[in-house]
Motif scaffolding. Sequence first.
Motif, PDB file in Angstrom:
ATOM      1  N   HIS A  37       0.834  -1.194   0.000  1.00 43.88           N
ATOM      2  CA  HIS A  37       0.000   0.000   0.000  1.00 43.88           C
ATOM      3  C   HIS A  37       0.875   1.253   0.000  1.00 43.88           C
ATOM      4  O   HIS A  37       0.675   2.181  -0.777  1.00 43.88           O
ATOM      5  CB  HIS A  37      -0.916  -0.027   1.231  1.00 43.88           C
ATOM      6  N   ALA A  38       1.855   1.251   0.884  1.00 47.98           N
ATOM      7  CA  ALA A  38       2.695   2.444   1.045  1.00 47.98           C
ATOM      8  C   ALA A  38       3.485   2.740  -0.216  1.00 47.98           C
ATOM      9  O   ALA A  38       3.462   3.859  -0.735  1.00 47.98           O
ATOM     10  CB  ALA A  38       3.649   2.244   2.219  1.00 47.98           C
ATOM     11  N   THR A  39       4.168   1.742  -0.716  1.00 52.82           N
ATOM     12  CA  THR A  39       5.053   2.008  -1.841  1.00 52.82           C
ATOM     13  C   THR A  39       4.249   2.402  -3.080  1.00 52.82           C
ATOM     14  O   THR A  39       4.640   3.314  -3.803  1.00 52.82           O
ATOM     15  CB  THR A  39       5.948   0.794  -2.163  1.00 52.82           C
ATOM     16  N   HIS A  40       3.116   1.774  -3.285  1.00 57.18           N
ATOM     17  CA  HIS A  40       2.335   2.111  -4.471  1.00 57.18           C
ATOM     18  C   HIS A  40       1.727   3.502  -4.361  1.00 57.18           C
ATOM     19  O   HIS A  40       1.647   4.233  -5.349  1.00 57.18           O
ATOM     20  CB  HIS A  40       1.268   1.052  -4.735  1.00 57.18           C
ATOM     21  N   THR A  41       1.285   3.867  -3.157  1.00 57.45           N
ATOM     22  CA  THR A  41       0.699   5.191  -2.966  1.00 57.45           C
ATOM     23  C   THR A  41       1.738   6.276  -3.218  1.00 57.45           C
ATOM     24  O   THR A  41       1.504   7.226  -3.968  1.00 57.45           O
ATOM     25  CB  THR A  41       0.165   5.336  -1.522  1.00 57.45           C
ATOM     26  N   ILE A  42       2.897   6.138  -2.584  1.00 59.97           N
ATOM     27  CA  ILE A  42       3.920   7.177  -2.726  1.00 59.97           C
ATOM     28  C   ILE A  42       4.404   7.242  -4.170  1.00 59.97           C
ATOM     29  O   ILE A  42       4.646   8.306  -4.713  1.00 59.97           O
ATOM     30  CB  ILE A  42       5.123   6.908  -1.783  1.00 59.97           C
ATOM     31  N   ARG A  43       4.500   6.085  -4.782  1.00 61.61           N
ATOM     32  CA  ARG A  43       5.002   6.016  -6.149  1.00 61.61           C
ATOM     33  C   ARG A  43       4.129   6.853  -7.094  1.00 61.61           C
ATOM     34  O   ARG A  43       4.624   7.650  -7.881  1.00 61.61           O
ATOM     35  CB  ARG A  43       4.970   4.556  -6.580  1.00 61.61           C
ATOM     36  N   SER A 276      10.736  14.147  -4.811  1.00 64.62           N
ATOM     37  CA  SER A 276      11.139  12.761  -4.974  1.00 64.62           C
ATOM     38  C   SER A 276      10.862  11.950  -3.713  1.00 64.62           C
ATOM     39  O   SER A 276      10.688  10.737  -3.769  1.00 64.62           O
ATOM     40  CB  SER A 276      12.635  12.721  -5.292  1.00 64.62           C
ATOM     41  N   SER A 277      10.821  12.626  -2.595  1.00 64.40           N
ATOM     42  CA  SER A 277      10.700  11.925  -1.326  1.00 64.40           C
ATOM     43  C   SER A 277       9.243  11.796  -0.887  1.00 64.40           C
ATOM     44  O   SER A 277       8.659  10.720  -0.918  1.00 64.40           O
ATOM     45  CB  SER A 277      11.517  12.673  -0.272  1.00 64.40           C
ATOM     46  N   THR A 278       8.642  12.913  -0.507  1.00 60.36           N
ATOM     47  CA  THR A 278       7.265  12.865  -0.013  1.00 60.36           C
ATOM     48  C   THR A 278       6.276  13.242  -1.097  1.00 60.36           C
ATOM     49  O   THR A 278       5.087  13.348  -0.831  1.00 60.36           O
ATOM     50  CB  THR A 278       7.095  13.828   1.168  1.00 60.36           C
ATOM     51  N   ALA A 279       6.756  13.469  -2.311  1.00 56.87           N
ATOM     52  CA  ALA A 279       5.891  13.830  -3.427  1.00 56.87           C
ATOM     53  C   ALA A 279       5.177  15.149  -3.181  1.00 56.87           C
ATOM     54  O   ALA A 279       4.059  15.355  -3.619  1.00 56.87           O
ATOM     55  CB  ALA A 279       4.880  12.713  -3.721  1.00 56.87           C
ATOM     56  N   GLU A 280       5.853  16.055  -2.474  1.00 57.13           N
ATOM     57  CA  GLU A 280       5.276  17.371  -2.233  1.00 57.13           C
ATOM     58  C   GLU A 280       6.063  18.407  -3.027  1.00 57.13           C
ATOM     59  O   GLU A 280       7.231  18.215  -3.323  1.00 57.13           O
ATOM     60  CB  GLU A 280       5.373  17.726  -0.742  1.00 57.13           C
ATOM     61  N   ARG A 281       5.401  19.549  -3.321  1.00 59.80           N
ATOM     62  CA  ARG A 281       6.136  20.646  -3.959  1.00 59.80           C
ATOM     63  C   ARG A 281       7.235  21.103  -3.032  1.00 59.80           C
ATOM     64  O   ARG A 281       8.325  21.435  -3.438  1.00 59.80           O
ATOM     65  CB  ARG A 281       5.187  21.808  -4.238  1.00 59.80           C
ATOM     66  N   MET A 282       6.880  21.145  -1.761  1.00 62.57           N
ATOM     67  CA  MET A 282       7.860  21.482  -0.737  1.00 62.57           C
ATOM     68  C   MET A 282       7.350  20.814   0.535  1.00 62.57           C
ATOM     69  O   MET A 282       6.149  20.774   0.783  1.00 62.57           O
ATOM     70  CB  MET A 282       7.926  23.004  -0.587  1.00 62.57           C
ATOM     71  N   ASN A 283       8.267  20.294   1.331  1.00 58.80           N
ATOM     72  CA  ASN A 283       7.885  19.675   2.594  1.00 58.80           C
ATOM     73  C   ASN A 283       7.468  20.776   3.574  1.00 58.80           C
ATOM     74  O   ASN A 283       7.890  21.920   3.419  1.00 58.80           O
ATOM     75  CB  ASN A 283       9.086  18.906   3.145  1.00 58.80           C
ATOM     76  N   PRO A 284       6.654  20.442   4.589  1.00 58.78           N
ATOM     77  CA  PRO A 284       6.152  21.498   5.487  1.00 58.78           C
ATOM     78  C   PRO A 284       7.238  22.379   6.113  1.00 58.78           C
ATOM     79  O   PRO A 284       7.099  23.594   6.129  1.00 58.78           O
ATOM     80  CB  PRO A 284       5.377  20.720   6.552  1.00 58.78           C
ATOM     81  N   TYR A 285       8.306  21.790   6.626  1.00 56.43           N
ATOM     82  CA  TYR A 285       9.313  22.634   7.279  1.00 56.43           C
ATOM     83  C   TYR A 285      10.728  22.336   6.781  1.00 56.43           C
ATOM     84  O   TYR A 285      11.135  21.173   6.706  1.00 56.43           O
ATOM     85  CB  TYR A 285       9.322  22.387   8.790  1.00 56.43           C
ATOM     86  N   THR A 286      11.456  23.400   6.480  1.00 54.65           N
ATOM     87  CA  THR A 286      12.882  23.277   6.216  1.00 54.65           C
ATOM     88  C   THR A 286      13.607  24.279   7.110  1.00 54.65           C
ATOM     89  O   THR A 286      13.251  25.456   7.128  1.00 54.65           O
ATOM     90  CB  THR A 286      13.191  23.574   4.741  1.00 54.65           C
ATOM     91  N   SER A 287      14.576  23.790   7.874  1.00 57.49           N
ATOM     92  CA  SER A 287      15.347  24.659   8.764  1.00 57.49           C
ATOM     93  C   SER A 287      16.750  24.825   8.225  1.00 57.49           C
ATOM     94  O   SER A 287      17.366  23.858   7.779  1.00 57.49           O
ATOM     95  CB  SER A 287      15.431  24.049  10.172  1.00 57.49           C
ATOM     96  N   MET A 288      17.251  26.045   8.282  1.00 56.47           N
ATOM     97  CA  MET A 288      18.636  26.312   7.883  1.00 56.47           C
ATOM     98  C   MET A 288      19.290  27.135   8.983  1.00 56.47           C
ATOM     99  O   MET A 288      18.715  28.124   9.440  1.00 56.47           O
ATOM    100  CB  MET A 288      18.662  27.109   6.579  1.00 56.47           C
ATOM    101  N   TRP A 289      20.472  26.692   9.398  1.00 56.77           N
ATOM    102  CA  TRP A 289      21.180  27.478  10.407  1.00 56.77           C
ATOM    103  C   TRP A 289      22.676  27.457  10.119  1.00 56.77           C
ATOM    104  O   TRP A 289      23.188  26.513   9.526  1.00 56.77           O
ATOM    105  CB  TRP A 289      20.871  26.960  11.817  1.00 56.77           C
ATOM    106  N   THR A 290      23.311  28.523  10.547  1.00 53.40           N
ATOM    107  CA  THR A 290      24.737  28.694  10.296  1.00 53.40           C
ATOM    108  C   THR A 290      25.398  29.011  11.633  1.00 53.40           C
ATOM    109  O   THR A 290      25.178  30.091  12.185  1.00 53.40           O
ATOM    110  CB  THR A 290      24.953  29.844   9.290  1.00 53.40           C
ATOM    111  N   GLY A 291      26.114  28.073  12.175  1.00 54.11           N
ATOM    112  CA  GLY A 291      26.756  28.283  13.476  1.00 54.11           C
ATOM    113  C   GLY A 291      25.709  28.583  14.541  1.00 54.11           C
ATOM    114  O   GLY A 291      24.683  27.907  14.623  1.00 54.11           O
ATOM    115  N   VAL A 292      25.961  29.610  15.324  1.00 53.20           N
ATOM    116  CA  VAL A 292      25.005  29.992  16.372  1.00 53.20           C
ATOM    117  C   VAL A 292      24.571  31.438  16.144  1.00 53.20           C
ATOM    118  O   VAL A 292      25.276  32.223  15.517  1.00 53.20           O
ATOM    119  CB  VAL A 292      25.622  29.843  17.783  1.00 53.20           C
ATOM    120  N   THR A 293      23.376  31.738  16.645  1.00 56.50           N
ATOM    121  CA  THR A 293      22.830  33.091  16.544  1.00 56.50           C
ATOM    122  C   THR A 293      22.510  33.581  17.951  1.00 56.50           C
ATOM    123  O   THR A 293      21.909  32.837  18.730  1.00 56.50           O
ATOM    124  CB  THR A 293      21.520  33.077  15.708  1.00 56.50           C
ATOM    125  N   ASP A 294      22.893  34.795  18.263  1.00 56.74           N
ATOM    126  CA  ASP A 294      22.635  35.336  19.607  1.00 56.74           C
ATOM    127  C   ASP A 294      21.143  35.297  19.926  1.00 56.74           C
ATOM    128  O   ASP A 294      20.327  35.750  19.129  1.00 56.74           O
ATOM    129  CB  ASP A 294      23.120  36.792  19.700  1.00 56.74           C
TER     130      ASP A 294
END
Lengths: 498, 249
Positions: A37-43, A276-294
Amino acid sequence: MTRIHLGMPAPPGAAPAFPDAAEHSTRDTTLRNNLRHATHTIRAKRAAAVAELADWGELRAAGAAIKDHTLRHLDHYLEQVEAAVTAAGGQVHWAVDAAEANAIVTRLVRETGEREVVKVKSMATQEIGLNEALAAAGITAYETDLAELIVQLGQDLPSHILVPAIHRNRAEIRDIFRTQMSRWGRPAPAGLTDEPAELAEAARLHLREKFLSAKVAVSGANFVVAETGTLVVVESEGNGRMCLTLPETLISVVGIEKVIPSWRDLEVFLQLLPRSSTAERMNPYTSMWTGVTDDDGPAAFHLVLLDNGRTDALADQVGRQALRCIRCSACLNVCPVYERAGGHAYGSAYPGPIGAILTPQLRGTVSALDASLPYASSLCGACYEVCPVAIDIPEVLVRLRERVVEGGPVTVRGTRAVIRPARGHAAERAAMRAARWAFEHPRALRAGQRLASRTRALHPRRLPGPGRAWTRSRDLPEVPAESFRDWWQRTRGDRGTA
Amino acid sequence: MSGRERILGRVRRALADVGEEHPGAAARGGAAHAGGEPGRDGTAPGGAPRDGVARDYLRVHGERTAAERVGLLATHLADYRAHVHRTDAAGLPGTLAALLAARGARRVAVPEGLPADWLSASAATPVPDTPALTARDLDAVDSVVTGCAVAIAETGTLVLDAGPGQGRRQLTLVPDHHVCVVHVPEQVVDSLPQALERLVPHRPLTWISGPSATSDIELSRVEGVHGPRALDVVLLSADASPTAPPSPR
Ligand code: SF4
């Protein structure tokens, strides 16, 4: 050059070889139905998401070319990552193998004085067995991805890259929550039913308490941008954001192949991965961080760069293309062997076609399991067709089969060595049984072949640009790459003693 | 030998086979290849290897007017179950007040730099974002109202960069209801490549495409696991009603 023997018996307690585990899975009808079920649906959903982009072929070629270029200059880009992350206030650690990585993370957690960490789904930390290593040091790691939570509470193993608990149905999940949640923290709400929304709510409540009190988080990363030192985590639930934002200390364990050179390169991978992964235009959340932020997010950030066999794979001209993988799991969903065998049969953090080529390269083809993995395929080519970075998985499988059958030069933990053929040893027997297993499930083979022949026309037959020289790619032959029967005859037929 | 030296040494040995036929090879060879084909494969200024990647994919998937771009953003946001609303400057306080009231929000987190009049019509108690505000404090807040840095029409994505009016990352994570205001059309780009061009990598970035979701249980999609379960997006146009300019308060 050292000579090592390939045909060693599996160490005690090692995972069963692929065919044994696969036989077990194929008798489990719940598992098979869930997987199917899973593989066919996502496919189907994935095909629609990909079809929205007229330039998918160009993006795919660019993704492969960027990864090849990065690997070609990996030393340069790793040093650049180190400099950029350090300049942004992070600390970089280098781990040659799993033991070193586990020791580094354990020490970093100890230095905070904490005994608990929250974790966001990370295949690298599964690969190195981090949770077990932390447990041995008296530190509890809480998985926070819903599926990983189900797996952890059920004292189970993940079976799919994207949906690790796909082998569990809703009633099983409810039972696991009811009986196990109280042992780890906030118990499941009274009267919990098996409605997915209710189960998700139970997980939200259970984990919220952990997020609010956690002082240390462990993550992986989907990408590390060398130019800027930026890490990227792609997710759906928000548990990633919780782990990356709320704790005081963040430790990210990242394979060295996750590096990409420039900020701009994200424009390729952030289009390839979600569709390719979740078949979404964009996944709900993407986080980007560079080192630390005050005053925003963790005050301490550690990046652990992990080798653990990746440089051994890099040394192989054919096998190195496996390091392009962005872990989208599309190849699992089209694989007729995966669909029947299930993820557990692959005996590592990496199931399915990618696992069949990655695990034997990271660990060597020494154990019975790892020698049998390259045979866990019908070479139908469907995995290559869907791969967003055009990894020619059948080509690598054939290469690894040759290595098992004929031996030859390899790099093991950084040292050049020549391995002997497996003939007459446990590894060979396991490999042959894997081949027989695939052979005896002709329905699986035919399904895969049909799929491949339907989709082949949609994809470039050959990687344009620098990828060609790099991987020594050949034209992909007509489906199948080599008919299974022919291959069986060739490698199994009497050719005298090796 | 340190782990660093061992890994870099292994990488270099693993790559020993790579000859000059490969684009970028000259970069490794340094001066020895200076007379080769510097235009194609040479070392870029600053010593970074040239990638030689053919970027012949599209920058934008289709040509659109500004109005079409905003329309596509609205459609794609709604596809991923965000609730989309349109208003102008004069209507914004009322719209926000209504959205907060509809959720029964009593306390609303307010990032630094959010225009003061945005919440002027709401009865909810503002909770200003300060470094002292903890996640546990935020757990007792019902909603958060923010702006954004850029919105992507083709993917239905909002990007927050912790700039003015957006607050620290946890502000839009812990409360269960997020209202995000997008200036249209200025903040809307067509495509993901265009969005990356507008963003500053060193800022902490959160890309949001619909509310939190999971498909982990038998692949049935459930909205809302750990992030906000409700996402309201307000498309704020400056010129929708030229007869009703922002009130000079
Ligand atoms: S091998 Fe390709 S298709 Fe499979 S997980 Fe990796 S990137 Fe995806």
